[in-house]
Design an enzyme around this catalytic site. Structure first.
Site, PDB file in Angstrom:
ATOM      1  N   ASP A 158       0.860  -1.196   0.000  1.00 43.67           N
ATOM      2  CA  ASP A 158       0.000   0.000   0.000  1.00 43.67           C
ATOM      3  C   ASP A 158       0.895   1.245   0.000  1.00 43.67           C
ATOM      4  OD1 ASP A 158      -2.775   1.153   0.289  1.00 43.67           O
ATOM      5  OD2 ASP A 158      -1.736   2.058   2.013  1.00 43.67           O
TER       6      ASP A 158
ATOM      7  N   ASN B 175      -2.450  13.404  -4.024  1.00 39.64           N
ATOM      8  CA  ASN B 175      -3.565  13.797  -4.897  1.00 39.64           C
ATOM      9  C   ASN B 175      -4.041  15.214  -4.558  1.00 39.64           C
ATOM     10  OD1 ASN B 175      -3.751  11.559  -6.523  1.00 39.64           O
ATOM     11  ND2 ASN B 175      -5.144  10.455  -5.182  1.00 39.64           N
TER      12      ASN B 175
ATOM     13  N   ASP C 250      -1.758   9.515 -10.385  1.00 35.49           N
ATOM     14  CA  ASP C 250      -1.683   8.413 -11.351  1.00 35.49           C
ATOM     15  C   ASP C 250      -0.241   8.160 -11.761  1.00 35.49           C
ATOM     16  OD1 ASP C 250      -4.399   8.157 -11.220  1.00 35.49           O
ATOM     17  OD2 ASP C 250      -4.789   9.261 -13.098  1.00 35.49           O
TER      18      ASP C 250
ATOM     19  N   GLU D 125      -4.536   2.431  -4.577  1.00 33.47           N
ATOM     20  CA  GLU D 125      -3.085   2.528  -4.431  1.00 33.47           C
ATOM     21  C   GLU D 125      -2.494   1.238  -3.848  1.00 33.47           C
ATOM     22  OE1 GLU D 125      -4.993   4.397  -0.758  1.00 33.47           O
ATOM     23  OE2 GLU D 125      -5.372   4.266  -2.911  1.00 33.47           O
TER      24      GLU D 125
END
Length: 616
Positions: free
Chosen positions: A486, A494, A503, A530
């Site tokens: 993770d 973000n 991304d 993610e």
């Protein structure tokens, strides 16, 4: 053999007409002209028979031999020596007599007693011959008196002959040559028939082979050759072989008749009669050793004559019905009937010729065997011609079929050329279409298994691979490892740099994780958002931890640049390794790795944690 010197005063012997020998005597003398027989059959001892008056004795006649099954049958004859000593051999030319007691007197003194017959082993005979021989030496002026007691269950034929050794040898050689020719001819015919039967699968030749072999055995038995060479130490076989073999001959003759006259296709009633009589003959062969010999022999001879007449009638009927070989078959049966009839007339005394009783029927058998061979030969030739005719028709029909097929093939060839041209055009179009479809299908398959953002495998591919590796681990008992990854603090990226920067970060981390795997069997997949899931087949816990640590360090050293901004990111990894034991275990393994991931998160992130099973 006992040699005695016992003097008997006998009026009987002095009154018998003797045979006077001298140097001019012929080398072969038929002793029946000097043989006397006794009327009574109740005297067993030599002393009693010698004390009988001469009136109870009478000259031997050939009709006296036509008896079957006699007991205590006494014959006697005398031989007087001349001025010159001579050596002679007494021959009894009937190999089937059961028991002969021969008493030899010289000048009224018993000098020798000898037991002969086929109830004794062959080697017990004084001279090894298939007939009974007794050698004597007649000195000058000696008187030799012989008493012979006969006990036999069969025929009482008593051909007594006095031979010189040289003439007996010549006669024996000629007789053996004739017997050998008869037996050899029959065996040659039977072997030839056997080979034809094996080659053609014909029951006719099989039955004929058995018939000829059984006749050969009959001739071997009647002439004493079997007892001399085949079963010399088995008198029991010699006693019963004749009555056992005769029904077998009859059975094979009936079975052969069924095939030779083709009764199966012409007369069911005749067929049933032949098969019933053949079955009865085989049964009779088995029970003959337990029946009185004389009764059994009368029964067999009567059955043979009746069956021969019946088969002759059958063959005559089939000849009138148009069967080609039936008349020749009838001639063979008639020849055997004539031979058997002459032997029967000789046997019962209706005619009197100086020949052996079995000679006419033996010639009848040989004639019949040769005639039946001709029947089979003609039938075989007819069958061969019929097969050739059928083959010729088949060839002509095959030629017509071949020509028709060639016409059809030419038409098909012309049609096929047109179709082939059309098919080629359609095939090219289909090949292009299939190629395009295959490319599209490959792209769709790849898209179905690949995450579009990162280029690694997606969740669907991960699930299928995990199930497959679980089966391998369970079968091979090898450990499989799962790494749950993770990205730490991904939301702030973000929020601060935008979703495109997020991304880009996910893409770079996915690439970095893939670069740390060295084996083609290892798999990196995007698990969701993610998160990444990694499968490490056949990996120990230490190995899995080492790979996880390498990934954590590689990501932490990764410099991420986006639109003039530079930043770093870290990952947390949960590790679980085990050997799969059942179908649900892979899901548990994934859950364990997920728990280890959350443990790494709680411990401050940017860490690798291994799932440890706790015991309560």
């Amino acid at each position: 053999m006992n040699v005695m010197s016992i003097a008997y005063a006998s009026q009987t012997a002095n009154e018998m007409e003797p045979l006077n020998l001298n140097v001019e005597s012929t080398a072969k003398i038929n002793l029946q002209d000097w043989v006397y027989i006794h009327d009574s059959q109740h005297i067993n001892k030599l002393s009693d028979i010698r004390s009988q008056p001469f009136s109870d004795w009478h000259k031997f006649k050939r009709s006296n031999s036509h008896k079957l099954g006699i007991k205590n049958y006494w014959v006697s004859f005398k031989i007087n020596g001349g001025t010159t000593p001579l050596t002679r051999i007494i021959a009894i030319d009937n190999p089937l007599i059961d028991h002969i007691e021969l008493y030899h007197f010289i000048n009224d003194s018993l000098v020798n007693t000898h037991s002969l017959g086929d109830i004794y082993p062959f080697n017990a005979r004084p001279i090894r011959s298939n007939i009974f021989l007794y050698p004597i030496h007649v000195a000058a002026n000696e008187q030799h008196t012989f008493y012979i007691k006969i006990n036999t269950k069969g025929n009482m034929d008593l051909p007594l002959t006095l031979w010189s050794s040289n003439d007996l040898t010549q006669m024996t050689e000629k007789t053996n040559l004739l017997h050998g020719f008869q037996i050899g001819l029959l065996f040659a015919i039977s072997i030839f028939s056997l080979f034809i039967a094996l080659a053609s699968g014909s029951f006719s030749y099989s039955y004929y082979c058995g018939y000829v072999l059984s006749i050969a055995l009959l001739i071997v038995t009647v002439h004493g050759v079997g007892f001399q060479f085949i079963w010399p130490n088995s008198p029991y076989i010699q006693q019963h072989i004749l009555t056992i073999n005769l029904p077998i001959i009859l059975a094979f003759s009936l079975m052969f008749t069924e095939k030779a006259l083709q009764l199966k296709y012409s007369s069911i009633n005749m067929l049933r009669v032949c098969r019933a009589l053949a079955t009865a003959s085989i049964i009779l062969s088995f029970i003959m050793p337990f029946i009185d010999y004389s009764i059994g022999l009368y029964l067999i001879i009567t059955a043979i004559m009746l069956v021969l007449i019946l088969l002759a009638v059958f063959s005559l009927i089939r000849a009138f019905n148009g069967l080609k070989n039936a008349m020749l078959y009838f001639i063979g049966r008639v020849g055997l009937l004539i031979g058997g009839g002459v032997s029967g007339l000789l046997y019962f005394g209706f005619i009197d010729y100086d020949i052996k009783l079995q000679t006419p029927i033996m010639f009848g058998l040989i004639f019949e065997v040769i005639t039946m061979a001709a029947v089979l030969a003609i039938r075989y030739n007819d069958e061969r011609k019929e097969k050739q005719r059928i083959q010729q028709k088949a060839l002509e029909q095959a030629q017509r079929i071949r020509e028709s097929r060639e016409d059809v093939l030419r038409l098909e060839e012309q049609t096929n050329e047109k179709l082939e041209h059309m098919v080629q055009e359609r095939t090219l179009e289909l090949e292009v279409t299939l190629r395009e479809l295959n490319e599209v299908n490959q792209k769709l398959t790849e898209q179905n298994n690949t995450d579009q953002l990162t280029g690694v495998k997606n969740r669907h591919a991960f699930d299928r691979r995990l199930a497959a590796e679980g089966r391998i681990s369970r079968r091979q008992q090898t450990p499989v490892g799962i790494l749950m990854v993770d990205i730490d603090k991904f939301k702030p990226i973000n929020d601060k740099y935008g979703h495109l920067a997020g991304d880009n970060t996910i893409q770079l981390i996915a690439k970095t994780l893939s670069e740390q795997l060295k084996r083609p069997t290892d798999l990196v997949s995007r698990f969701g958002g993610e998160e990444f899931a990694i499968i490490l087949p056949n990996t120990t816990p230490d190995g899995a931890m080492l790979v996880a640590e390498m990934m954590r360090k590689a990501v932490s050293d990764l410099v991420i640049q986006w639109q003039g901004h530079t930043f770093y990111s870290t990952i947390s990894i949960g590790v679980s390794v085990t050997v799969i034991e059942n179908d649900q275990h892979p899901i548990q393994l994934l859950d364990n790795a997920d728990q280890a991931l959350y443990e790494a998160k709680r411990n401050g992130r940017n860490k690798v944690c291994y799932f440890e099973q706790t015991t309560e």
